[in-house]
Enzyme design. Structure first.
Site, PDB file in Angstrom:
ATOM      1  N   THR A 270       9.697   3.653   7.104  1.00  0.00           N
ATOM      2  CA  THR A 270       9.078   2.643   6.260  1.00  0.00           C
ATOM      3  C   THR A 270       8.411   1.576   7.126  1.00  0.00           C
ATOM      4  O   THR A 270       8.308   1.746   8.352  1.00  0.00           O
ATOM      5  CB  THR A 270      10.109   2.094   5.228  1.00  0.00           C
ATOM      6  OG1 THR A 270       9.435   1.203   4.356  1.00  0.00           O
ATOM      7  CG2 THR A 270      11.271   1.380   5.896  1.00  0.00           C
ATOM      8  N   LYS A 274       4.925   3.641   9.363  1.00  0.00           N
ATOM      9  CA  LYS A 274       4.386   4.828   8.695  1.00  0.00           C
ATOM     10  C   LYS A 274       3.255   5.493   9.491  1.00  0.00           C
ATOM     11  O   LYS A 274       3.109   6.707   9.471  1.00  0.00           O
ATOM     12  CB  LYS A 274       3.940   4.474   7.282  1.00  0.00           C
ATOM     13  CG  LYS A 274       5.120   4.232   6.346  1.00  0.00           C
ATOM     14  CD  LYS A 274       4.691   4.099   4.915  1.00  0.00           C
ATOM     15  CE  LYS A 274       5.918   3.936   4.011  1.00  0.00           C
ATOM     16  NZ  LYS A 274       5.587   3.820   2.609  1.00  0.00           N
ATOM     17  N   ASP A 310       5.764   9.634  -0.983  1.00  0.00           N
ATOM     18  CA  ASP A 310       5.444   8.523  -1.902  1.00  0.00           C
ATOM     19  C   ASP A 310       4.665   9.039  -3.110  1.00  0.00           C
ATOM     20  O   ASP A 310       4.913   8.631  -4.249  1.00  0.00           O
ATOM     21  CB  ASP A 310       4.590   7.461  -1.197  1.00  0.00           C
ATOM     22  CG  ASP A 310       5.438   6.469  -0.404  1.00  0.00           C
ATOM     23  OD1 ASP A 310       6.660   6.432  -0.623  1.00  0.00           O
ATOM     24  OD2 ASP A 310       4.873   5.752   0.439  1.00  0.00           O
ATOM     25  N   GLY A 338      -0.262   0.702   2.694  1.00  0.00           N
ATOM     26  CA  GLY A 338       0.263   2.063   2.835  1.00  0.00           C
ATOM     27  C   GLY A 338       0.666   2.671   1.504  1.00  0.00           C
ATOM     28  O   GLY A 338       0.372   3.831   1.214  1.00  0.00           O
ATOM     29  N   ASN A 359      -8.175  -5.529  -4.059  1.00  0.00           N
ATOM     30  CA  ASN A 359      -7.259  -5.999  -3.019  1.00  0.00           C
ATOM     31  C   ASN A 359      -7.703  -7.377  -2.536  1.00  0.00           C
ATOM     32  O   ASN A 359      -8.893  -7.676  -2.499  1.00  0.00           O
ATOM     33  CB  ASN A 359      -7.269  -5.011  -1.844  1.00  0.00           C
ATOM     34  CG  ASN A 359      -6.211  -5.351  -0.820  1.00  0.00           C
ATOM     35  OD1 ASN A 359      -5.041  -5.510  -1.180  1.00  0.00           O
ATOM     36  ND2 ASN A 359      -6.596  -5.481   0.437  1.00  0.00           N
ATOM     37  N   ARG A 360      -6.699  -8.186  -2.157  1.00  0.00           N
ATOM     38  CA  ARG A 360      -7.017  -9.546  -1.686  1.00  0.00           C
ATOM     39  C   ARG A 360      -8.063  -9.499  -0.574  1.00  0.00           C
ATOM     40  O   ARG A 360      -9.056 -10.196  -0.615  1.00  0.00           O
ATOM     41  CB  ARG A 360      -5.725 -10.205  -1.179  1.00  0.00           C
ATOM     42  CG  ARG A 360      -5.928 -11.555  -0.566  1.00  0.00           C
ATOM     43  CD  ARG A 360      -4.619 -12.124  -0.080  1.00  0.00           C
ATOM     44  NE  ARG A 360      -3.998 -11.310   0.978  1.00  0.00           N
ATOM     45  CZ  ARG A 360      -2.892 -11.633   1.608  1.00  0.00           C
ATOM     46  NH1 ARG A 360      -2.241 -12.734   1.269  1.00  0.00           N
ATOM     47  NH2 ARG A 360      -2.389 -10.862   2.543  1.00  0.00           N
ATOM     48  N   THR A 361      -7.846  -8.650   0.432  1.00  0.00           N
ATOM     49  CA  THR A 361      -8.834  -8.505   1.506  1.00  0.00           C
ATOM     50  C   THR A 361      -9.825  -7.425   1.087  1.00  0.00           C
ATOM     51  O   THR A 361      -9.506  -6.236   1.098  1.00  0.00           O
ATOM     52  CB  THR A 361      -8.122  -8.115   2.826  1.00  0.00           C
ATOM     53  OG1 THR A 361      -7.032  -9.025   3.022  1.00  0.00           O
ATOM     54  CG2 THR A 361      -9.053  -8.151   4.016  1.00  0.00           C
ATOM     55  N   TYR A 424      10.633  -3.247  -6.253  1.00  0.00           N
ATOM     56  CA  TYR A 424      11.898  -3.048  -6.980  1.00  0.00           C
ATOM     57  C   TYR A 424      12.931  -4.146  -6.734  1.00  0.00           C
ATOM     58  O   TYR A 424      14.065  -4.048  -7.222  1.00  0.00           O
ATOM     59  CB  TYR A 424      12.502  -1.663  -6.685  1.00  0.00           C
ATOM     60  CG  TYR A 424      12.734  -1.396  -5.227  1.00  0.00           C
ATOM     61  CD1 TYR A 424      13.903  -1.774  -4.599  1.00  0.00           C
ATOM     62  CD2 TYR A 424      11.753  -0.762  -4.483  1.00  0.00           C
ATOM     63  CE1 TYR A 424      14.092  -1.535  -3.260  1.00  0.00           C
ATOM     64  CE2 TYR A 424      11.938  -0.512  -3.138  1.00  0.00           C
ATOM     65  CZ  TYR A 424      13.102  -0.898  -2.539  1.00  0.00           C
ATOM     66  OH  TYR A 424      13.288  -0.672  -1.200  1.00  0.00           O
TER      67      TYR A 424
HETATM   68  P1  NAP Z   1       1.465  -3.039   3.160  1.00  0.00           P
HETATM   69  O1  NAP Z   1       0.827  -1.832   3.745  1.00  0.00           O
HETATM   70  O2  NAP Z   1       1.878  -4.158   4.050  1.00  0.00           O
HETATM   71  O3  NAP Z   1       0.440  -3.636   2.057  1.00  0.00           O
HETATM   72  C1  NAP Z   1       0.708  -4.839   1.381  1.00  0.00           C
HETATM   73  C2  NAP Z   1      -0.330  -5.047   0.278  1.00  0.00           C
HETATM   74  O4  NAP Z   1       0.045  -6.252  -0.436  1.00  0.00           O
HETATM   75  C3  NAP Z   1      -1.745  -5.265   0.788  1.00  0.00           C
HETATM   76  O5  NAP Z   1      -2.654  -4.718  -0.129  1.00  0.00           O
HETATM   77  C4  NAP Z   1      -1.844  -6.798   0.826  1.00  0.00           C
HETATM   78  O6  NAP Z   1      -3.154  -7.269   0.712  1.00  0.00           O
HETATM   79  C5  NAP Z   1      -1.072  -7.152  -0.419  1.00  0.00           C
HETATM   80  N1  NAP Z   1      -0.599  -8.530  -0.373  1.00  0.00           N
HETATM   81  C6  NAP Z   1       0.389  -9.042   0.410  1.00  0.00           C
HETATM   82  N2  NAP Z   1       0.522 -10.366   0.159  1.00  0.00           N
HETATM   83  C7  NAP Z   1      -0.413 -10.693  -0.776  1.00  0.00           C
HETATM   84  C8  NAP Z   1      -0.775 -11.904  -1.432  1.00  0.00           C
HETATM   85  N3  NAP Z   1      -0.149 -13.046  -1.155  1.00  0.00           N
HETATM   86  N4  NAP Z   1      -1.769 -11.870  -2.346  1.00  0.00           N
HETATM   87  C9  NAP Z   1      -2.424 -10.712  -2.623  1.00  0.00           C
HETATM   88  N5  NAP Z   1      -2.119  -9.521  -2.028  1.00  0.00           N
HETATM   89  C10 NAP Z   1      -1.126  -9.527  -1.113  1.00  0.00           C
HETATM   90  O7  NAP Z   1       2.762  -2.663   2.329  1.00  0.00           O
HETATM   91  P2  NAP Z   1       3.048  -1.317   1.496  1.00  0.00           P
HETATM   92  O8  NAP Z   1       3.747  -0.345   2.334  1.00  0.00           O
HETATM   93  O9  NAP Z   1       1.776  -0.912   0.843  1.00  0.00           O
HETATM   94  O10 NAP Z   1       4.122  -1.848   0.411  1.00  0.00           O
HETATM   95  C11 NAP Z   1       3.748  -2.737  -0.608  1.00  0.00           C
HETATM   96  C12 NAP Z   1       4.915  -2.982  -1.565  1.00  0.00           C
HETATM   97  O11 NAP Z   1       5.311  -1.758  -2.153  1.00  0.00           O
HETATM   98  C13 NAP Z   1       6.175  -3.527  -0.883  1.00  0.00           C
HETATM   99  O12 NAP Z   1       6.740  -4.488  -1.738  1.00  0.00           O
HETATM  100  C14 NAP Z   1       7.090  -2.312  -0.776  1.00  0.00           C
HETATM  101  O13 NAP Z   1       8.468  -2.671  -0.804  1.00  0.00           O
HETATM  102  C15 NAP Z   1       6.717  -1.547  -2.033  1.00  0.00           C
HETATM  103  N6  NAP Z   1       6.961  -0.091  -1.925  1.00  0.00           N
HETATM  104  C16 NAP Z   1       7.769   0.481  -2.864  1.00  0.00           C
HETATM  105  C17 NAP Z   1       8.012   1.845  -2.814  1.00  0.00           C
HETATM  106  C18 NAP Z   1       8.922   2.462  -3.838  1.00  0.00           C
HETATM  107  O14 NAP Z   1       9.366   3.585  -3.638  1.00  0.00           O
HETATM  108  N7  NAP Z   1       9.200   1.795  -4.927  1.00  0.00           N
HETATM  109  C19 NAP Z   1       7.415   2.654  -1.824  1.00  0.00           C
HETATM  110  C20 NAP Z   1       6.568   2.035  -0.892  1.00  0.00           C
HETATM  111  C21 NAP Z   1       6.350   0.657  -0.958  1.00  0.00           C
HETATM  112  P3  NAP Z   1      -4.048  -7.543   2.045  1.00  0.00           P
HETATM  113  O15 NAP Z   1      -4.667  -6.234   2.409  1.00  0.00           O
HETATM  114  O16 NAP Z   1      -5.048  -8.541   1.583  1.00  0.00           O
HETATM  115  O17 NAP Z   1      -3.121  -8.088   3.091  1.00  0.00           O
END
Ligand code: NAP
Length: 490
Positions: A270, A274, A310, A338, A359-361, A424
């Site tokens: 994780t 990744k 995923d 991711g 997406n924010r960015t 979650y």
């Molecule tokens: P990641 O690659 O770090 O991506 C984070 C995303 O959140 C990016 O799109 C980022 O936007 C956005 N973000 C972060 N802070 C923000 C803010 N203040 N305002 C607007 N957008 C914001 O993380 P990830 O692996 O994709 O995981 C994202 C979430 O999914 C986490 O909470 C993780 O725990 C959850 N998740 C859950 C599962 C499950 O099985 N349930 C599996 C995987 C992940 P920017 O590009 O602008 O930074």
């Protein structure tokens, strides 16, 4: 040396018994006396998918007998899936004729669930989905076949007896486990029974399975609870642990080399590893390559294989949440990290016609949109994109404990549209609370977390040499919710 436990077949099916016998298994038969129609109608009410329904039926039959019989008890069930519908055995020859008429020239699936219990607990589950192509036939050929075979076809869901020369001649092609087609996945079952010492050959001590999850930070991960619970239920010796590894690739590679040397079967991966996982692996599955990230590494004898579960976790939880009722044609995905990549790959696999991302960015949304051939939209426009949307998915970390809430106005979202938040912690994010209050169906991230764990467990704990099928059920859900509640309380 004590004698190996007795083996009981919980089925009145003559063909299942003959397959076991032909493979040299000594067993007795005890019919389960389960009313399948009650289980099926209850399962349909709760919107259970067909694979889960087949598994539930196999388990019920197995446990009905395992309550009174010690040792190994084997249960099985089969469901015919044709053009998104499940079929039961035909009631009469007219229905059998109609069934063959509909299926000729087309392909259908026989979903087969085979399970084993040991001393009253289900220890093993296996699912097969062989695909069968019935050749093109005219009415006269179908009539002639049914006349030759007679009412014996009424004992088969497909209205054919593929195990006979006449029945085999109805097919152009069969892909998948041949014995599962006939009602029991005998080789995976034999492998499991042999592994458990059921045949009394000199007992070889099997080494406990070692597996884990790699991340940083990782102490909060619920994955150990899921895998260790599945291992406990299946009476498999082993341990799944959370391992913190610093973000740099060099630290990751050194840690993986070490785990491999220690005999780990595999690991989940994780944040922030990744992409490191994909780089470290000798080979990546097509899914992991498409998603561009891996959340699973399997340490095989001569190679490390990267995979990504995923997408399958997302599909399974969406499927359960939708109760199999509707197709998703239009989806809005928030986030471009991711997790968004897995969600988008899943939606494309489900043939979702229009997928938009915000997406924010913006540059990250644009890059992802280009890679996957989608539409990228401005983050500030997120609330105005909801009209006509079948599914809204939050893949950002907004709404997670310690993070700001996702600021979105759901006024334009149709009432039947599904809102899926993959976060979650907490279980009900402000987004889900808002959606639930206006009557939208909601799915939380815990569902995806449980479903994405299953492929790893199957491969590492059950891959001996066939995978097993662990269960996502209320007991597991309650265990995880209990752990999350304790955290909130502490
Ligand atoms: P990641 O690659 O770090 O991506 C984070 C995303 O959140 C990016 O799109 C980022 O936007 C956005 N973000 C972060 N802070 C923000 C803010 N203040 N305002 C607007 N957008 C914001 O993380 P990830 O692996 O994709 O995981 C994202 C979430 O999914 C986490 O909470 C993780 O725990 C959850 N998740 C859950 C599962 C499950 O099985 N349930 C599996 C995987 C992940 P920017 O590009 O602008 O930074």
């Amino acid at each position: 040396m004590t004698a190996p436990p007795a083996i009981t077949l919980a089925s009145g099916s003559a063909i299942r018994a003959s397959i076991l016998k032909a493979h040299g298994v000594s067993f007795r038969v005890v019919k389960p006396g389960v009313d399948e129609s009650i289980i099926k109608s209850e399962a349909a009410k709760t919107g259970l998918g067909l694979e889960d329904m087949a598994m539930r039926l196999a388990e019920e039959k197995c446990m009905a007998v395992a309550k009174t019989q010690g040792g190994f008890v084997i249960g099985a069930d089969q469901i015919l899936e044709f053009e998104d519908h499940a079929y039961d055995k035909p009631h009469d020859m007219a229905e059998a004729k109609a069934r063959l008429g509909d299926m000729q020239g087309k392909t259908h699936t026989l979903i087969n669930a085979t399970v084993a219990a040991l001393d009253g607990d289900i220890i093993w589950r296996n699912l097969e989905r062989p695909r069968l192509s019935v050749r093109k036939m005219n009415r006269a050929e179908i009539d002639a076949y049914l006349e030759r075979v007679g009412e014996a076809v009424l004992s088969s869901v497909g209205a054919y007896m593929v195990e006979t020369p006449d029945g085999a001649a109805l097919f152009d092609r069969i892909d998948g486990d041949w014995f599962a087609v006939q009602g029991i996945a005998i080789y995976p079952l034999l492998a499991e029974l042999r592994q458990r010492g059921a045949f009394g050959e000199s007992w070889k001590e099997t080494l406990p399975v070692k597996a884990g999850v790699i991340g940083s930070p990782i102490a909060h991960s619920l994955s150990p609870l899921i895998h260790n619970e599945w291992a406990r239920r299946a009476k498999i010796a082993g341990r799944y642990e959370a391992i913190d590894v610093a973000p740099a690739y060099e630290a990751f590679a050194a840690a993986m080399d070490d785990l491999r040397a220690q005999g780990f079967a595999g690991v989940n991966v994780t944040i922030p590893h990744k992409e490191n996982a994909l780089r470290y692996a000798d080979r990546a599955t097509e899914t992991a390559r498409k998603i561009g990230a891996a959340n699973m590494l399997t340490f095989a004898a001569d190679e490390t294989i990267a995979d990504n579960s995923d997408a399958v976790g997302f599909i399974k939880s969406l499927d359960a949440g939708l109760s199999g009722r509707r197709k998703i044609d239009t989806a809005l995905v928030l986030g471009a990290g991711g997790a968004a990549r897995g969600v988008i790959a899943a939606l494309q696999g489900l043939k979702c016609e229009r997928i938009a991302i915000a997406n924010r960015t913006r540059s990250k949304a644009d890059a992802l949109a280009k890679e996957f051939g989608l539409e990228a939209l401005d983050w500030s426009a997120r609330s105005s994109l909801l009209a006509g949307c079948d599914l809204l998915v939050n893949t950002t970390s907004l709404g997670m404990a310690g993070q700001p809430s996702l600021d979105i106005d759901l006024a334009d979202l149709p009432n039947l549209s599904v809102v899926f938040d993959i976060v979650y912690t907490p279980l009900e994010t402000p987004l889900l609370k808002q959606a639930r209050a206006r009557g939208n169906p909601v799915i939380n991230g815990l569902e995806m977390l449980m479903h994405q764990a299953a492929p790893g467990f199957s491969t590492w704990f059950g891959g001996r040499p066939y995978p097993v099928f662990p269960r996502v059920d209320d007991a597991l859900r309650d265990l995880l919710i209990g752990a999350l509640n304790k955290r909130v309380g502490s």
